[in-house]
Enzyme design. Structure first.
Site, short mmCIF file in Angstrom:
data_model
loop_
_atom_site.label_atom_id
_atom_site.label_comp_id
_atom_site.label_asym_id
_atom_site.label_seq_id
_atom_site.Cartn_x
_atom_site.Cartn_y
_atom_site.Cartn_z
N ARG A 260 1.43 -1.66 -10.99
CA ARG A 260 1.10 -1.41 -9.58
C ARG A 260 -0.39 -1.69 -9.37
NH1 ARG A 260 -0.56 3.75 -6.39
NH2 ARG A 260 -0.36 2.91 -4.31
N HIS B 34 0.44 0.68 0.78
CA HIS B 34 1.80 1.22 0.66
C HIS B 34 2.83 0.12 0.90
CE1 HIS B 34 0.31 5.48 2.05
NE2 HIS B 34 0.27 5.38 0.73
N ASN C 59 1.31 2.48 -13.56
CA ASN C 59 0.33 2.67 -12.50
C ASN C 59 -0.93 3.24 -13.16
OD1 ASN C 59 -1.17 3.36 -10.32
ND2 ASN C 59 0.40 4.61 -9.32
N GLU D 240 8.78 3.77 -5.10
CA GLU D 240 7.86 2.66 -5.36
C GLU D 240 8.01 2.11 -6.78
OE1 GLU D 240 4.90 5.23 -3.32
OE2 GLU D 240 3.84 3.35 -3.06
N ARG E 212 -7.59 12.44 4.16
CA ARG E 212 -8.24 11.30 4.81
C ARG E 212 -8.13 11.41 6.33
NH1 ARG E 212 -5.21 6.67 1.50
NH2 ARG E 212 -4.43 8.32 0.16
#
Ligand code: AMP
Length: 401
Positions: free
Chosen positions: A94, A183, A7, A387, A244
């Site tokens: 990713r 996601h 990632n 993930e 956020r």
């Protein structure tokens, strides 16, 4: 098969090396502060075992190439978990934004680089870092198959009525302005893991996955396919997150510009980095918020109330989207660990057939746990996400196909 999952961000690279024969993690690491004066690499060997070891390297890491080489030396060097680079069979990357081109994990070739370059305007903070990492690993491992696994891919099955914004159609045609969802790797993984515990093929399940971490999103999966999701063209839309805002009135930019003299850039930063739980109460870690509530902090209580109320509204709307729901599933840092958030996110939904069992809910889950009452029409579950493992599985599936 040894599969390396990467990632790569703008100033950091996270990695995990899996032995896919038993899906164990051989080593993992994080390279941080790439491009700054002092960089750092924290490497862990056998991180999930009682034989775990940690190695730290601090030195300037001017770019992704230097960072990745440092990591490869630790992974494949004398004391590495593999003795040679050639023992790595596949690499999975990713990717946050795959735009409309990628609806499934894809083998990397020059065309993939070109397509991901085109998507940079949609994800300027993420995709350049991914591309930098991909360039380095394709140079370092020219003979190893590399696969991109996009966060947006799972949501490419959304119907038009769910992904279109009510904006002039030309904006969609000219600039691909639509909802993409994020996601996706987590929602897909958790929906499939849930189908296993429900004892049915995922193609026969309607599932609402509620990913509550630092970023938060929700997806409705109908008969194994995503049909709606809470995030939009960027990962800002939808639920209340750590920093956020999630949904706000779209007129806010203009209002803050006119009345507070804020630039578009400043409003963007405000909504992404200074809002959400942090904006409301100054804390973005749910553990700190609970501690503050215990001490009577009213703003912390308000932040929790706003977050769980928004989550409940989305659950209700996705129940309407699906009609019949087999399971509502909580996952990620908050979803897996926080019984209070889970309880408050479904309280009052008994008339819709959603009944939480408070005793069962009082858990932190490292395995799937059912938290609904026996007579709940909709099952409630906590299912841990993973993930990196999902990317490793997808990577292997592409390489073997
Ligand atoms: P993630 O993005 O999935 O890694 O989730 C990170 C977030 O999970 C943190 O910012 C915390 O708010 C939350 N979190 C982690 N552990 C706990 C816990 N034990 N209880 C409540 N929230 C937690």
């Amino acid at each position: 098969m040894k599969t390396l999952v990467i990632n790569s961000g703008s100033s950091s690279i996270k990695y995990q090396l899996f032995d896919m024969t038993d899906e164990s993690v051989l080593c993992s690491g994080v390279i941080e502060r790439i491009g700054e004066k002092e960089g750092v690499l924290n490497h862990k060997i056998a991180p999930d075992t009682d034989k775990a070891e940690k190695v730290s390297v601090e030195q300037p890491i001017p770019d992704h190439e230097v960072g990745m080489n440092l990591a490869i030396d630790l992974i494949c060097g004398e004391n590495g978990v593999v003795k040679d680079k050639s023992e790595i069979d596949a690499i999975g990357h990713r990717i946050v934004h795959g735009g409309e081109k990628f609806s499934k994990p894809t083998l990397v070739d020059e065309n993939v680089f070109k397509e991901l370059e085109k998507v940079v305007p949609l994800a300027p903070l993420h995709n350049p870092g991914h591309l930098a990492g991909m360039r380095v690993t394709t140079d370092l491992f020219p003979d190893v198959p590399q696969v991109v696994v996009m966060d947006t891919a799972y949501h490419q099955t959304l119907p038009e009525k769910a992904y279109m914004y009510a904006l002039p159609y030309e904006l969609y045609k000219e600039m691909s302005i639509r909802r993409y969802g994020f996601h996706g790797t987590s929602h897909k993984f958790v929906a499939r893991e849930t189908a296993k515990v429900l004892g049915k093929p995922v193609e026969e399940c309607n599932i609402i996955t509620v990913h509550l971490g630092n970023g938060c999103s929700m997806t409705a999966t109908e008969k194994g396919k995503a049909v709606d999701t809470s995030m939009g063209i960027t990962p800002l839309e939808g639920l209340v997150m750590g920093t956020r805002s999630g949904d706000v009135d779209p007129a806010l930019h203009a209002l803050l510009g006119r009345n507070k003299g804020m630039s578009l850039e400043e409003v963007d930063t405000l909504l992404n980095k200074e809002s959400g739980l942090k904006g409301m109460c100054g804390m973005n870690d749910m553990r700190d918020i609970h501690a503050a509530i215990e001490e009577g902090n009213e703003r912390a209580e308000m932040a929790l109330a706003v977050q769980t109320y928004r989550t409940k509204k989305y659950i209700g709307s996705f129940m309407a989207v699906l009609g019949h729901v087999d399971a509502i599933v909580f996952t990620a840092g908050i979803g897996e660990n926080d019984a209070i958030v889970r309880e408050r996110s479904v309280e009052g939904l008994e008339a819709l057939g959603v009944k939480i069992d408070k005793e069962l809910n009082d858990c932190r889950a490292s395995e799937p746990v059912k938290i609904s009452t026996e007579d709940s029409a909709v099952e409630l579950w906590v299912v841990p996400t993973n993930e990196e493992l999902a990317i490793a599985r997808d990577t292997l599936a592409v390489v073997k196909s």
